[in-house]
Write a protein that holds these residues in place. Structure first.
Motif, PDB file in Angstrom:
ATOM      1  N   ALA A  16       6.481  -9.455   8.672  1.00 48.68           N
ATOM      2  CA  ALA A  16       7.510  -9.992   7.777  1.00 48.68           C
ATOM      3  C   ALA A  16       7.622  -9.215   6.466  1.00 48.68           C
ATOM      4  CB  ALA A  16       7.209 -11.457   7.490  1.00 48.68           C
ATOM      5  N   GLY A  17       6.513  -8.596   6.020  1.00 52.08           N
ATOM      6  CA  GLY A  17       6.532  -7.899   4.737  1.00 52.08           C
ATOM      7  C   GLY A  17       7.528  -6.759   4.680  1.00 52.08           C
ATOM      8  N   ALA A  20      10.749  -8.100   3.444  1.00 53.28           N
ATOM      9  CA  ALA A  20      10.724  -8.898   2.205  1.00 53.28           C
ATOM     10  C   ALA A  20      11.669  -8.307   1.158  1.00 53.28           C
ATOM     11  CB  ALA A  20       9.302  -8.961   1.658  1.00 53.28           C
ATOM     12  N   GLU A  21      11.663  -6.975   1.035  1.00 52.27           N
ATOM     13  CA  GLU A  21      12.533  -6.365   0.015  1.00 52.27           C
ATOM     14  C   GLU A  21      14.011  -6.451   0.386  1.00 52.27           C
ATOM     15  OE1 GLU A  21      10.361  -2.499  -1.360  1.00 52.27           O
ATOM     16  OE2 GLU A  21       9.311  -3.442   0.318  1.00 52.27           O
ATOM     17  N   THR A  26       8.670 -13.998   3.704  1.00 51.82           N
ATOM     18  CA  THR A  26       7.545 -13.875   4.639  1.00 51.82           C
ATOM     19  C   THR A  26       7.126 -15.292   5.054  1.00 51.82           C
ATOM     20  OG1 THR A  26       5.954 -13.865   2.836  1.00 51.82           O
ATOM     21  CG2 THR A  26       6.761 -11.713   3.583  1.00 51.82           C
ATOM     22  N   PHE A  27       6.079 -15.403   5.850  1.00 52.32           N
ATOM     23  CA  PHE A  27       5.646 -16.716   6.357  1.00 52.32           C
ATOM     24  C   PHE A  27       4.579 -17.346   5.484  1.00 52.32           C
ATOM     25  CE2 PHE A  27       7.548 -14.648   9.947  1.00 52.32           C
ATOM     26  CZ  PHE A  27       8.321 -15.668  10.470  1.00 52.32           C
ATOM     27  N   THR A 182       1.997  -7.019   7.332  1.00 52.88           N
ATOM     28  CA  THR A 182       1.578  -8.145   8.174  1.00 52.88           C
ATOM     29  C   THR A 182       0.185  -8.598   7.731  1.00 52.88           C
ATOM     30  OG1 THR A 182       1.086  -8.868  10.431  1.00 52.88           O
ATOM     31  CG2 THR A 182       0.888  -6.499  10.017  1.00 52.88           C
ATOM     32  N   VAL A 186      -2.292 -13.502  12.728  1.00 50.49           N
ATOM     33  CA  VAL A 186      -1.721 -14.087  13.947  1.00 50.49           C
ATOM     34  C   VAL A 186      -2.046 -13.200  15.151  1.00 50.49           C
ATOM     35  CG1 VAL A 186       0.430 -14.749  15.109  1.00 50.49           C
ATOM     36  CG2 VAL A 186       0.102 -15.307  12.707  1.00 50.49           C
ATOM     37  N   TYR A 207      -2.955   0.889   6.862  1.00 52.16           N
ATOM     38  CA  TYR A 207      -2.174  -0.307   6.558  1.00 52.16           C
ATOM     39  C   TYR A 207      -1.321  -0.041   5.320  1.00 52.16           C
ATOM     40  CZ  TYR A 207      -0.635  -4.910   5.304  1.00 52.16           C
ATOM     41  OH  TYR A 207       0.177  -5.974   5.001  1.00 52.16           O
ATOM     42  N   ILE A 208      -0.098  -0.550   5.343  1.00 56.61           N
ATOM     43  CA  ILE A 208       0.810  -0.392   4.198  1.00 56.61           C
ATOM     44  C   ILE A 208       1.309  -1.760   3.755  1.00 56.61           C
ATOM     45  CG2 ILE A 208       3.088   0.508   3.516  1.00 56.61           C
ATOM     46  CD1 ILE A 208       2.039   2.592   6.017  1.00 56.61           C
ATOM     47  N   PRO A 210       1.355  -4.659  -0.081  1.00 59.88           N
ATOM     48  CA  PRO A 210       0.829  -4.908  -1.432  1.00 59.88           C
ATOM     49  C   PRO A 210      -0.530  -5.597  -1.460  1.00 59.88           C
ATOM     50  CG  PRO A 210       2.643  -6.416  -0.940  1.00 59.88           C
ATOM     51  CD  PRO A 210       2.526  -5.485   0.223  1.00 59.88           C
ATOM     52  N   GLU A 211      -0.904  -6.283  -0.362  1.00 60.98           N
ATOM     53  CA  GLU A 211      -2.205  -6.978  -0.338  1.00 60.98           C
ATOM     54  C   GLU A 211      -3.001  -6.489   0.859  1.00 60.98           C
ATOM     55  OE1 GLU A 211      -1.382 -11.528  -1.231  1.00 60.98           O
ATOM     56  OE2 GLU A 211       0.109 -10.636   0.080  1.00 60.98           O
ATOM     57  N   PRO A 226       4.703  -2.071  -2.029  1.00 62.03           N
ATOM     58  CA  PRO A 226       5.783  -2.543  -1.155  1.00 62.03           C
ATOM     59  C   PRO A 226       6.189  -1.448  -0.172  1.00 62.03           C
ATOM     60  CG  PRO A 226       6.442  -2.574  -3.499  1.00 62.03           C
ATOM     61  CD  PRO A 226       5.120  -1.891  -3.425  1.00 62.03           C
ATOM     62  N   SER A 227       6.411  -1.808   1.079  1.00 59.43           N
ATOM     63  CA  SER A 227       6.685  -0.779   2.094  1.00 59.43           C
ATOM     64  C   SER A 227       7.989  -0.032   1.827  1.00 59.43           C
ATOM     65  CB  SER A 227       6.691  -1.396   3.495  1.00 59.43           C
ATOM     66  OG  SER A 227       7.466  -2.557   3.541  1.00 59.43           O
TER      67      SER A 227
HETATM   68  P1  OAD Z   1       2.907 -13.089   6.924  1.00 58.56           P
HETATM   69  O1  OAD Z   1       3.807 -13.922   6.094  1.00 58.56           O
HETATM   70  O2  OAD Z   1       1.672 -13.728   7.468  1.00 58.56           O
HETATM   71  O3  OAD Z   1       2.425 -11.819   6.086  1.00 58.56           O
HETATM   72  C1  OAD Z   1       3.330 -11.036   5.395  1.00 58.56           C
HETATM   73  C2  OAD Z   1       2.610  -9.865   4.781  1.00 58.56           C
HETATM   74  O4  OAD Z   1       3.589  -9.053   4.146  1.00 58.56           O
HETATM   75  C3  OAD Z   1       1.579 -10.258   3.705  1.00 58.56           C
HETATM   76  O5  OAD Z   1       0.348  -9.649   4.001  1.00 58.56           O
HETATM   77  C4  OAD Z   1       2.162  -9.684   2.419  1.00 58.56           C
HETATM   78  O6  OAD Z   1       1.175  -9.153   1.565  1.00 58.56           O
HETATM   79  C5  OAD Z   1       3.031  -8.565   2.949  1.00 58.56           C
HETATM   80  N1  OAD Z   1       4.150  -8.187   2.068  1.00 58.56           N
HETATM   81  C6  OAD Z   1       4.834  -8.926   1.164  1.00 58.56           C
HETATM   82  N2  OAD Z   1       5.791  -8.201   0.560  1.00 58.56           N
HETATM   83  C7  OAD Z   1       5.725  -6.950   1.096  1.00 58.56           C
HETATM   84  C8  OAD Z   1       6.436  -5.730   0.894  1.00 58.56           C
HETATM   85  N3  OAD Z   1       7.419  -5.622   0.015  1.00 58.56           N
HETATM   86  N4  OAD Z   1       6.074  -4.660   1.636  1.00 58.56           N
HETATM   87  C9  OAD Z   1       5.074  -4.736   2.542  1.00 58.56           C
HETATM   88  N5  OAD Z   1       4.362  -5.850   2.764  1.00 58.56           N
HETATM   89  C10 OAD Z   1       4.685  -6.942   2.064  1.00 58.56           C
HETATM   90  O7  OAD Z   1       3.813 -12.439   8.072  1.00 58.56           O
HETATM   91  P2  OAD Z   1       3.359 -11.801   9.468  1.00 58.56           P
HETATM   92  O8  OAD Z   1       2.022 -11.176   9.369  1.00 58.56           O
HETATM   93  O9  OAD Z   1       4.492 -10.969   9.919  1.00 58.56           O
HETATM   94  O10 OAD Z   1       5.355 -15.690  14.146  1.00 58.56           O
HETATM   95  O11 OAD Z   1       3.266 -13.082  10.373  1.00 58.56           O
HETATM   96  C11 OAD Z   1       2.980 -12.937  11.734  1.00 58.56           C
HETATM   97  C12 OAD Z   1       3.652 -14.038  12.508  1.00 58.56           C
HETATM   98  O12 OAD Z   1       3.309 -15.307  11.944  1.00 58.56           O
HETATM   99  C13 OAD Z   1       5.174 -14.019  12.448  1.00 58.56           C
HETATM  100  O13 OAD Z   1       5.745 -13.133  13.362  1.00 58.56           O
HETATM  101  C14 OAD Z   1       5.542 -15.432  12.732  1.00 58.56           C
HETATM  102  C15 OAD Z   1       4.502 -16.119  11.864  1.00 58.56           C
HETATM  103  O14 OAD Z   1       4.189 -17.408  12.169  1.00 58.56           O
HETATM  104  C16 OAD Z   1       6.189 -16.517  14.807  1.00 58.56           C
HETATM  105  O15 OAD Z   1       7.076 -17.137  14.265  1.00 58.56           O
HETATM  106  C17 OAD Z   1       5.908 -16.604  16.260  1.00 58.56           C
END
Ligand code: OAD
Length: 246
Positions: A16-17, A20-21, A26-27, A182, A186, A207-208, A210-211, A226-227
C-alpha cells in the motif's frame, strides 16, 4: 545501491505504501484503513455471509476513490524498469488498485485481486470480469446468471491469494528481491523475502519505504524514504552505473 547486472532477475513486491503518495490510504499506521474499519467486518468470507451490503459499501467507496487518483513517480520508475529489463523483471503487488497499470506496467501480478474486477460468489465457472459497479442507496447486489451474488474479486482474510504458482517460480528464479511500501506483517507476502533468500544462490534483498518493516532482518539494505522519491533516484543512479539491457 543494489547493482543490477545483465544476468540479474528482479522480483519486486509492492504494498500500500507505493500508492500512498497518490492519495490512497495504507492499511496500518495513522489514518490507515484498518483504523476506520474492522477487517473482519468488511474483508472476510464471514463478513460477506453476514452483511454483503456492508462489504460492498466498503469496496464501492474504494472504487469511487480510485477514480480521483493518479500514479506517482514510484509507479513510473517501476514501469520504466520493466521496459528496460523485459522478462527479467517480475512485479507482484498486494495492492488491488490499478496505479501500476496506469503508469505503464504491463505484467502486474495482483496477488490480492483487483478493485475493478468482480466475480460470482459461488465460483460457478463464470470467470472474474471487469466491473466498476458501486452500491448506491437502496440498490440490490447484482446476481450472477446462476443466482449467486456478485462479489468483489479480492482476496479476503482466510482466502488463498491468486497466482501463487507463478509467484513461487519467480521467487525461485530471482537474484534481486525488492520490497516497496509494505509493513511485512501479512502472509504469505511477508515471507517472500525469506523464501527468495533460501535459494542456494546469492540473492540480494532490499526494502524501500519510510519505516523499517517487521521482516527487516531479511533485507540486506533499506533505502529509507517515500518510494515516490527513492525509486526514481535509485534507478537513475542504477542506470548510470550499469547497463540494464545487458
Ligand atoms: P500496510 O498498511 O500494512 O503497510 C504500508 C507500508 O507502507 C508501511 O510500512 C508504511 O511505512 C509504508 N509507507 C507509507 N508511506 C509510504 C511511502 N510514501 N512510500 C513507501 N512506503 C510507504 O500495507 P501492506 O503491507 O500493503 O490485504 O498490507 C498488506 C495487506 O494487508 C494488504 O494487501 C491488505 C491488508 O490487509 C488485503 O486486503 C487482503
Amino acid at each position: 545501491m543494489i547493482p543490477i547486472g545483465p544476468e540479474d532477475r528482479v522480483f519486486i513486491l509492492t504494498g500500500a505504501g507505493i500508492s500512498a503518495e497518490s492519495g490512497l490510504p495504507t492499511f496500518r499506521g495513522m489514518n490507515g484503513i484498518w483504523r476506520t474499519y474492522r477487517v473482519e467486518e468488511v474483508a472476510s468470507p464471514v463478513a460477506w455471509a453476514r452483511d454483503p451490503k456492508l462489504v460492498w459499501e466498503f469496496y464501492s467507496e474504494r472504487r469511487r476513490r480510485h477514480h480521483t487518483v493518479q500514479p506517482n513517480p514510484g509507479h513510473y520508475a517501476l514501469a520504466r524498469l520493466e521496459e528496460e529489463m523485459g522478462d527479467r523483471f517480475f512485479l507482484c503487488t498486494q495492492n488491488v488498485d490499478r496505479l501500476h497499470e496506469m503508469a505503464g506496467s504491463r505484467r502486474v501480478v495482483h496477488m490480492h485481486g483487483k478493485i475493478f474486477q468482480s466475480r460470482c460468489e459461488r465460483g460457478c465457472g463464470r470467470p472474474p470480469f471487469d466491473d466498476d459497479w458501486t452500491l448506491e442507496n437502496g440498490a440490490e447486489i447484482p446476481l450472477c446468471a446462476c443466482g449467486g451474488k456478485i462479489r468483489p474479486h479480492i482476496c479476503w482474510f482466510g482466502e488463498t491469494p491468486f497466482e501463487m504458482e507463478r509467484i513461487g517460480t519467480a521467487l525461485e528464479n530471482c537474484t534481486v528481491f525488492m520490497a516497496v511500501g509494505t509493513s511485512g506483517v501479512v502472509e504469505p507476502a511477508a515471507s517472500f523475502v525469506r523464501y527468495a533468500r533460501a535459494r542456494p544462490k546469492n540473492v540480494r534483498t532490499c526494502y524501500i519505504g519510510p519505516e523499517e518493516p517487521s521482516n527487516r532482518a531479511f533485507f540486506d539494505q533499506v533505502f529509507p524514504g517515500p518510494s515516490g522519491e527513492v525509486l526514481p533516484r535509485l534507478f537513475a543512479a542504477e542506470k548510470s552505473a550499469t547497463d540494464l539491457h545487458g
